[in-house]
Design an enzyme around this catalytic site. Sequence first.
Site, PDB file in Angstrom:
ATOM      1  N   HIS A 151       0.808  -1.214   0.000  1.00  0.00           N
ATOM      2  CA  HIS A 151       0.000   0.000   0.000  1.00  0.00           C
ATOM      3  C   HIS A 151       0.845   1.269   0.000  1.00  0.00           C
ATOM      4  O   HIS A 151       0.334   2.359  -0.235  1.00  0.00           O
ATOM      5  CB  HIS A 151      -0.987  -0.012   1.181  1.00  0.00           C
ATOM      6  CG  HIS A 151      -0.351   0.201   2.520  1.00  0.00           C
ATOM      7  ND1 HIS A 151       0.024  -0.835   3.352  1.00  0.00           N
ATOM      8  CD2 HIS A 151      -0.039   1.329   3.195  1.00  0.00           C
ATOM      9  CE1 HIS A 151       0.534  -0.357   4.476  1.00  0.00           C
ATOM     10  NE2 HIS A 151       0.501   0.961   4.399  1.00  0.00           N
ATOM     11  N   ASP A 193       0.901  -7.901   2.906  1.00  0.00           N
ATOM     12  CA  ASP A 193       1.002  -6.573   2.295  1.00  0.00           C
ATOM     13  C   ASP A 193       2.481  -6.265   2.100  1.00  0.00           C
ATOM     14  O   ASP A 193       3.146  -5.690   2.964  1.00  0.00           O
ATOM     15  CB  ASP A 193       0.340  -5.549   3.204  1.00  0.00           C
ATOM     16  CG  ASP A 193       0.282  -4.153   2.608  1.00  0.00           C
ATOM     17  OD1 ASP A 193       0.928  -3.932   1.575  1.00  0.00           O
ATOM     18  OD2 ASP A 193      -0.396  -3.302   3.185  1.00  0.00           O
ATOM     19  N   SER A 238       4.508   2.201   7.966  1.00  0.00           N
ATOM     20  CA  SER A 238       4.294   0.980   7.186  1.00  0.00           C
ATOM     21  C   SER A 238       5.517   0.669   6.331  1.00  0.00           C
ATOM     22  O   SER A 238       6.053   1.545   5.645  1.00  0.00           O
ATOM     23  CB  SER A 238       3.075   1.139   6.279  1.00  0.00           C
ATOM     24  OG  SER A 238       1.898   1.289   7.039  1.00  0.00           O
TER      25      SER A 238
END
Length: 565
Positions: free
Chosen positions: A371, A407, A480
């Site tokens: 992402h 992810d 992230s």
Amino acid sequence: RARRWGGPELAQAGCVVSASSAPGTSVAPASPTQGPWSCSGIVLSHRPGIVLCHGAILSPFLVAAEQVDWSQRRVLLADSFSPDLRIQVLWPVENRSQAEGKILQDLEPSCPALGLNPLSSQREALSSLRQHEAQLLMAVACPQFQDAFSKVLSRAEQWHFGRKEEAHEAGTLDDELLFLHWFAFLRIPELGFPAAGQVTCVSAKSLKKGDTLFACGSPFGSFCPDIFMNTLSKGVVSNMAGEENVLILTDARCLPGTEGGGVFAASDDGLELVGVIVAPLCWKANEWVGLTLVCAVDCILENIRNVLVRCGKFLEILCPPMQLVARPLGRLTASPGPVYHLLPAVVLVECGHVWGSGVMVNSRLLLTCRHVVNEASTSKPSPWAVPRTSLVKGKVVFATKDASPYDLAVVELQKSLLSFPKPVLASKFCAGEDVNVVGFGVFGQACGPSVTSGILSAVVTVDDKPVMLQTTCAVHGGSSGGPLFATHSGELLGIVASNTRDNSVGATYPHLNFSIPITVLQPLVAEYSRTGNLGSFQELDRACDRIQVVWRLQRKPREIQRSKL
């Protein structure tokens, strides 16, 4: 032998400061000075009795003539505040078991400690506490902190520093910025301690990210001080900014009322005061970041000392000579360990208007989250290593599909980075071990990556193989793709994928977060580095249903629930 910190070493330095109108004062119904205001404080000296606390509690008592240009001033003396201002300091006696007398029985009902403390209504002695009236010498601004704050904390990111539920009452960010960098300098008679020493203040300029810190403050201020007085918290230096590290962020968890409390570093000479708590609660874009904002005490003392020099003999009468100096910080007994040296392996990954974190696993390959790169064909990793501003273009060679529970994205750089420490990849995990998360949350590019500490709270397995790591470190937007390191060994444990958000109530929980175990990725990275074949990474898209259930936080595969990740 391990040294135990805290307890009496910090208790003598902490206190609670309350500000209210004097008894019998006639106050207009809408006046903000009706209610008692309180915060934590630090007893800098016992003889003379000198206390340092945060200045925000004095703001409701400014006279009308001073309210307009509060933000432009550098010092405010006592005549800038209401003549009805009453300040009280509550502190613990040195030996609680031998304290004598009924400390609070003679206080008027308007005293904040009596008004808020349900135990005090019994008019019984609080044998562990003493109180005294205090005299305001001056309120002093710390412009160095204000300057650092304005440079790294963007208004566009919607920062505020009160309780979220009181955001509307707290006013705008501009209102909050008026008071964050102000500190009150108080004088009280001799405190009656046998020792007449002073708190040792040290400079923050030699602090490093990952250094251990102890915070000492009194949650909820004057509410129930016999229970909450001088509560301890432990964390690390998450990030720093400004001249000589005047602005410090720590993940030591503090509560409202601890403003003005002390932040201490553990050195060979004991616990030494390095900072003062400015804001225990920080919100960014309506999300709690779980970090505490601190101002370096040496900069505060420098500004107070400059004012005393300018005021000359006027304040010498009120404030007998005392040392207002901060010496260099000595050798820390709780060192940051190998994580500090691994910071240059952490990079900022920019992809269009989206950015996040990444970690280098070899000289040309970095891992981040899908992402973050959003399946783009190019990205611009920005290494934190010197020079920090250098940009190295890269290509996203692999990104998992949206349906994959993992992810992950793999970015290959156009040129090798030779000057970075290659992390050692972990082969096993131990629930309960100390860990650190490193990422570009909170400050983003302004100050390099932030470090937060916690423990590996859970290792989730499927078929006896780790598929998810859960930690208590604070993780924020921008973290992230960053690395999860073992604190003591420095081994790379995983890649941070998310914190937790309850979509039903819109709450984010930074201290509950999840990482992809490096054991899932290590053979894939090794295969690609050796052969250039991406086929091994495609296995991440074919993860079994049970792994998908784990990462969706669902109890059964057939249940249709909105993920909390």
